[in-house]
Design a protein around this motif. Structure first.
Motif, PDB file in Angstrom:
ATOM      1  N   VAL A  41       0.726  -1.170  -0.037  1.00 42.46           N
ATOM      2  CA  VAL A  41      -0.037   0.133   0.045  1.00 42.46           C
ATOM      3  C   VAL A  41       0.835   1.341   0.046  1.00 42.46           C
ATOM      4  CG1 VAL A  41      -1.986  -1.116   1.205  1.00 42.46           C
ATOM      5  CG2 VAL A  41      -0.258  -0.105   2.578  1.00 42.46           C
ATOM      6  N   LEU A  42       2.010   1.235   0.353  1.00 47.43           N
ATOM      7  CA  LEU A  42       2.979   2.232   0.273  1.00 47.43           C
ATOM      8  C   LEU A  42       4.018   1.901  -0.750  1.00 47.43           C
ATOM      9  CD1 LEU A  42       3.112   3.152   4.085  1.00 47.43           C
ATOM     10  CD2 LEU A  42       1.958   4.727   2.578  1.00 47.43           C
ATOM     11  N   PHE A  43       4.638   3.005  -1.210  1.00 43.57           N
ATOM     12  CA  PHE A  43       5.805   3.027  -2.181  1.00 43.57           C
ATOM     13  C   PHE A  43       7.096   2.979  -1.565  1.00 43.57           C
ATOM     14  CE2 PHE A  43       7.021   4.115  -6.637  1.00 43.57           C
ATOM     15  CZ  PHE A  43       8.240   3.575  -6.511  1.00 43.57           C
ATOM     16  N   ALA A  51       5.929  12.997 -11.464  1.00 40.79           N
ATOM     17  CA  ALA A  51       4.713  12.042 -11.902  1.00 40.79           C
ATOM     18  C   ALA A  51       4.972  10.610 -11.076  1.00 40.79           C
ATOM     19  CB  ALA A  51       4.847  11.714 -13.213  1.00 40.79           C
ATOM     20  N   LEU A  52       3.792  10.214 -10.810  1.00 39.13           N
ATOM     21  CA  LEU A  52       3.922   8.742 -10.001  1.00 39.13           C
ATOM     22  C   LEU A  52       3.961   7.572 -10.960  1.00 39.13           C
ATOM     23  CD1 LEU A  52       0.535   9.154  -7.846  1.00 39.13           C
ATOM     24  CD2 LEU A  52       2.959   9.030  -7.097  1.00 39.13           C
ATOM     25  N   LEU A  53       4.977   6.825 -10.421  1.00 39.16           N
ATOM     26  CA  LEU A  53       4.998   5.420 -11.001  1.00 39.16           C
ATOM     27  C   LEU A  53       4.167   4.295 -10.615  1.00 39.16           C
ATOM     28  CD1 LEU A  53       8.777   4.838 -10.848  1.00 39.16           C
ATOM     29  CD2 LEU A  53       7.761   5.772 -12.596  1.00 39.16           C
ATOM     30  N   SER A  54       3.376   3.833 -11.487  1.00 42.87           N
ATOM     31  CA  SER A  54       2.149   3.116 -11.190  1.00 42.87           C
ATOM     32  C   SER A  54       1.120   3.752 -10.442  1.00 42.87           C
ATOM     33  CB  SER A  54       2.559   1.909 -10.247  1.00 42.87           C
ATOM     34  OG  SER A  54       1.626   0.818 -10.497  1.00 42.87           O
ATOM     35  N   LEU A  67       2.572  10.878  -4.025  1.00 38.57           N
ATOM     36  CA  LEU A  67       3.759  11.332  -4.530  1.00 38.57           C
ATOM     37  C   LEU A  67       4.757  11.844  -3.820  1.00 38.57           C
ATOM     38  CD1 LEU A  67       5.121  12.727  -7.317  1.00 38.57           C
ATOM     39  CD2 LEU A  67       3.982  14.993  -6.897  1.00 38.57           C
ATOM     40  N   ILE A  68       4.518  12.345  -2.561  1.00 39.75           N
ATOM     41  CA  ILE A  68       5.293  12.612  -1.574  1.00 39.75           C
ATOM     42  C   ILE A  68       5.981  11.300  -0.940  1.00 39.75           C
ATOM     43  CG2 ILE A  68       5.787  13.413   0.876  1.00 39.75           C
ATOM     44  CD1 ILE A  68       3.736  15.601   0.084  1.00 39.75           C
ATOM     45  N   ASP A  69       4.996  10.278  -0.802  1.00 35.13           N
ATOM     46  CA  ASP A  69       5.757   9.082  -0.482  1.00 35.13           C
ATOM     47  C   ASP A  69       6.419   8.381  -1.530  1.00 35.13           C
ATOM     48  OD1 ASP A  69       5.332   6.515   1.567  1.00 35.13           O
ATOM     49  OD2 ASP A  69       4.586   5.691  -0.392  1.00 35.13           O
ATOM     50  N   GLY A  76      14.639   8.308  -1.502  1.00 37.68           N
ATOM     51  CA  GLY A  76      15.515   8.280  -0.420  1.00 37.68           C
ATOM     52  C   GLY A  76      15.922   7.303   0.197  1.00 37.68           C
ATOM     53  N   ILE A  77      14.843   6.275   0.400  1.00 42.72           N
ATOM     54  CA  ILE A  77      15.351   4.835   0.851  1.00 42.72           C
ATOM     55  C   ILE A  77      16.149   4.180  -0.155  1.00 42.72           C
ATOM     56  CG2 ILE A  77      14.101   3.015   1.512  1.00 42.72           C
ATOM     57  CD1 ILE A  77      11.693   4.318   2.734  1.00 42.72           C
ATOM     58  N   ALA A  78      15.789   4.299  -1.193  1.00 50.54           N
ATOM     59  CA  ALA A  78      16.575   3.575  -2.292  1.00 50.54           C
ATOM     60  C   ALA A  78      17.793   4.057  -2.131  1.00 50.54           C
ATOM     61  CB  ALA A  78      16.026   3.707  -3.755  1.00 50.54           C
ATOM     62  N   TRP A  79      18.280   5.406  -2.105  1.00 52.22           N
ATOM     63  CA  TRP A  79      19.638   5.913  -2.000  1.00 52.22           C
ATOM     64  C   TRP A  79      20.114   5.299  -0.801  1.00 52.22           C
ATOM     65  CZ3 TRP A  79      20.966  11.781  -2.423  1.00 52.22           C
ATOM     66  CH2 TRP A  79      22.433  11.992  -2.618  1.00 52.22           C
ATOM     67  N   GLY A  80      19.564   5.662   0.398  1.00 50.29           N
ATOM     68  CA  GLY A  80      20.396   5.341   1.720  1.00 50.29           C
ATOM     69  C   GLY A  80      20.221   3.865   1.997  1.00 50.29           C
ATOM     70  N   VAL A  81      19.289   3.092   1.843  1.00 52.72           N
ATOM     71  CA  VAL A  81      19.192   1.653   2.049  1.00 52.72           C
ATOM     72  C   VAL A  81      20.150   0.846   1.294  1.00 52.72           C
ATOM     73  CG1 VAL A  81      17.856  -0.436   2.490  1.00 52.72           C
ATOM     74  CG2 VAL A  81      17.040   1.726   3.346  1.00 52.72           C
ATOM     75  N   GLY A  82      20.268   1.176  -0.189  1.00 54.16           N
ATOM     76  CA  GLY A  82      21.017   0.596  -1.071  1.00 54.16           C
ATOM     77  C   GLY A  82      22.575   0.825  -0.761  1.00 54.16           C
TER      78      GLY A  82
END
Length: 776
Positions: free
Chosen positions: A472-474, A620-623, A639-641, A647-653
């Motif tokens: 339910v959350l991107f 723009a939203l993905l999916s 959109l904010i999510d 940021g999660i993709a950057w930091g966690v990765g």
């Protein structure tokens, strides 16, 4: 020359007759017919017990469809199971040819010299013949089930009119149930063609995988498709039909090939018994889970006809498990122990009698399963169309409560497919460690802790908070995705499961391929060389992000259950292969040098940063049709999510990738240290032969210069003093007399195995000429 190929077959085939006796010769060949008859009787009794064949009130398709569809489904299931069992026996249990079982006579050596093809083992030939026949039955029965399913759903009796045909085509191409059975029919035809025309073991393994893919549409169109816990029911049903097919099909094949097993009877039973243990565990566990999803209270379980059939099926499964235990703990050890001839004959007779009972019970269980599939559960758990929320329409589940930190660990929705994988992989790992311990070998505790930590993290990622809120959350989905790519694979790769398997499993000597042999085939295959190459692994690790999120694959993975499971498989394997190529200890076809590994890691870190920044800056939203229509009353906007997900993709990765880079640096330093120690040990063994040869060369140069100086008029040249012995190599040469450096290239030296080396030396202060210095 014609008798050359026929002679071995005539000498090997009669062997089992002397052990099987009249019982095996007279009864065993007709056992599978009795099993089929038992299945038919069971399905008829189940349908009558539940009333599933009663005349429909609104649109009745006729008695032929009402009775023909469950009977055709029973034949289809048994035929599919037989194909699966035959291919499993051919690929991992039986030897393909007689070469390993023939005596090394002069005639055999002559045949080998003339490159005469080795005849197939009769058991392998019989298994493949059974696969061809069962494949044809599977294809025809799949067509019959397809047509009869349309008749049952539409309420129309079978007819040959053009309108009926057009509607059947629409059913096959537009409706999910029709599409599923059309796919099964196509797979059946392709697999049957492959088993008819192929004898290569690797190609047969491909046909086995393709046949098992047919279980996916079957799991999607059963009662599980309408359950409240759709994903749990589908996954448990998939595991159930896979385990049942391996078990039932294996028993059928064992009965058919029993007459020609001969000396390999005990080893064949032992190998199948190991497979049957996991099949039994899968069938029993998944059956309990699936029944719990369909029946919600004890009253329905004990007092409804549907629940009573489930209890009967469970009781029969327990009896089958007891028979399997008797095989493994009593009969197989007696056959391997080499008892007296009379005792061996009695053991074999009891063995096939138990298998006969097992086949009959399995036929009954298969019939009950079809009857359950055609009967409605006592309490429907279908979702009410009037109460559906946007989240339920999109995900199939109610919207979870607002995300807080504690709910990352308190919210669970079990993905039984990955739970089963974790249990299977953990059990196999423990078995491997036990084998090494019994043999007196040791296995690293840190590797074991890492492996089980990876399995636990995989279960949490696929069943815990990341999975629940990732639907339910991107942002939560990105946590799940990054953890699948870099967290779980990091622990799993450090567990070195391939190395453990290669050490624990004994190689086979009969020409068949077990797990160890298949691991070696896969490791050395061209496909493995491609996907495990560091350049390809890094490109796949980074490029998959772009290809997935900026293509329809992302929306398919979020919308369809199968797409989501394929996403987990792909990114888990992608991360595992990448980590393995960087810091793993398991064997790979190619290992990149350490500098290239660090460059690739820096490149992937930069790519992850670029991907994260691109999501953070997107407008723009993905999916968007999925996350934008979730209808959440809590949390940030879609959109904010999504920007938070960047940021999660950057930091966690980045953090796990940095840990991998530190691991590469550490391994690099350890490798240099080992290389230095190796050179020191080599120098100690040959008493610094390389250093002595180097100093001798300087002595020869000095002597030559002295001779040239004495034969010429005038004083000796000052540079002659530079040619003097040196200490052990340390990386550069310095001359003490004038402070200059000297690093000559010495081509062509061939002493102590160091021909053509270019070496630079350092003379240590205070050391006399020819003494050893310190190695750099």
């Amino acid at each position: 020359m014609p008798p050359v190929e026929s002679a071995p077959a005539t000498t090997v085939r009669p062997a089992p007759t002397s052990h099987g006796g009249n019982f095996a010769d007279g009864i065993r060949s007709r056992w599978w017919w009795l099993g089929l008859a038992a299945a038919m009787v069971a399905v008829v009794a189940s349908l009558l017990w539940t009333g599933a064949t009663a005349v429909a009130e609104l649109a009745d398709p006729g008695a032929f469809t009402r009775w023909g569809l469950p009977l055709a489904t029973t034949i289809h299931n048994l035929a599919l199971s037989t194909v699966i069992g035959s291919l499993v026996f051919a690929v991992v249990i039986l030897p393909k040819d007689l070469k390993a079982h023939r005596p090394h006579t002069g005639r055999q050596k002559e045949d080998s010299a003339r490159r005469t093809p080795v005849p197939e083992h009769p058991a392998f030939t019989r298994a493949m013949t059974l696969a061809m026949v069962a494949g044809g039955v599977w294809t025809v029965s799949a067509i019959a089930v397809l047509v009869l399913t349309y008749s049952s759903i539409s309420g129309l009796a079978l007819a040959g009119t053009s309108d009926y045909t057009n509607m059947l085509v629409f059913f096959m191409t537009e409706l999910p149930v029709g599409q599923a059975w059309l796919m099964i029919t196509i797979i059946a035809a392709v697999v049957t063609t492959m088993v008819i025309g192929l004898r290569n073991i690797s190609a047969l393994a491909v046909s086995l995988v393709l046949a098992m893919i047919s279980f996916i549409p079957q799991a999607l169109i059963g009662h599980s498709a309408s359950s409240a816990d759709h994903k749990g029911a589908v996954n448990s049903l998939f595991l159930h039909v896979v385990g049942a097919s391996l078990w039932v099909g294996g028993i059928v094949v064992l009965v058919v090939v029993s007459g020609v097993l001969g000396k390999i009877t005990a080893q064949t039973l032992k190998r199948f018994s190991a497979l049957a243990i996991f099949a039994f565990a899968g069938v029993a566990g998944s059956g309990v889970i699936n029944a719990a999803i369909r029946i919600t209270n004890w009253h329905d379980l004990f007092y409804s006809s549907y629940g009573q059939l489930i209890l009967a099926k469970f009781a029969a499964t327990v009896v089958l498990g007891v028979i399997g235990w008797m095989h493994r703990e009593w009969i197989i050890p007696r056959l391997e122990g080499g008892a007296k001839k009379e005792g061996t004959a009695n053991t074999r007779r009891l063995l096939w009698q138990l298998i006969f009972v097992e086949l009959l019970i399995m036929g009954v269980v298969s019939g009950i399963a079809v009857g359950l599939g055609r009967s409605a559960p006592p309490q429907s758990r279908e979702l009410s169309q009037e109460a559906l929320t946007p989240a339920q329409i999109l995900t199939g589940y109610p919207l979870p409560p607002e995300l807080e930190f504690s709910r990352w660990f308190s919210e669970w929705r079990m993905d039984w497919l990955w739970v089963a994988f974790a249990v299977l992989a953990g059990t196999a790992y423990v078995v491997g460690m036990v084998k090494l311990h019994k043999r007196g070998d040791k296995w690293s505790v840190l590797r074991s802790v890492s492996w089980f930590g990876g399995l636990l993290s995989l279960v949490y990622i696929t069943s815990g908070g990341p999975a629940v809120y990732g639907a339910v959350l991107f942002s939560a989905h990105m946590v799940e995705h990054m953890a699948l790519m870099v967290v779980a694979p990091l622990f799993l790769a450090l567990g070195s499961p391939i190395s453990l398997a290669l050490q624990a499993l004994a190689p086979r000597r009969d020409g068949s391929r077990g797990i160890r042999e298949w691991i070696l085939v896969l490791v050395h295959s061209k496909f493995s060389k491609l996907i495990t190459h560091p350049l390809f692994a890094a490109a796949n690790f980074s490029g998959s992000l772009i290809l997935f999120y900026y293509s329809p694959a992302f929306n398919l993975a979020m919308t369809y259950h199968v797409g989501h499971e394929l996403m987990i498989v792909h990114f888990s394997l992608t991360g595992y292969i990448f980590v393995q190529s960087m810091i793993g200890a398991d064997p790979l076809p190619y290992r990149a040098p350490y500098p290239l590994r660090l460059v690739l890691l820096l490149a992937t870190m930069a790519f992850h940063a670029f991907f994260g920044v691109s999501l953070m800056m997107a407008t723009a939203l993905l999916s968007g049709e999925y996350f934008g229509n979730m209808g959440r009353p809590w949390g940030d906007s879609a959109l904010i999510d999504q920007q938070t997900a960047g940021g999660i993709a950057w930091g966690v990765g980045e953090f796990p990738t940095l840990l991998i880079a530190l691991g590469v640096a550490y391994m690099w330093s350890k490798s240099d240290a080992r290389e230095t120690k190796r050179k020191d040990r080599a120098a100690d063994r040959n008493k610094d032969a390389e250093l002595g040869a180097y100093n001798d060369m300087f002595a020869q140069l000095a002597a030559r210069d002295a001779t040239m100086a004495s034969s010429s008029r005038g004083p000796a040249l000052p540079h002659l003093n530079q040619h003097k012995p040196h200490g052990r190599p340390t990386g550069k040469s310095t001359d003490k007399d004038d402070g200059g450096t000297y690093a000559p290239a010495v081509p062509g030296t061939d002493t102590a195995g160091t021909a053509g080396n270019e070496t630079s030396m350092t003379s240590e202060p205070g050391n006399p000429a020819g003494t050893q210095g310190e190695t750099n």
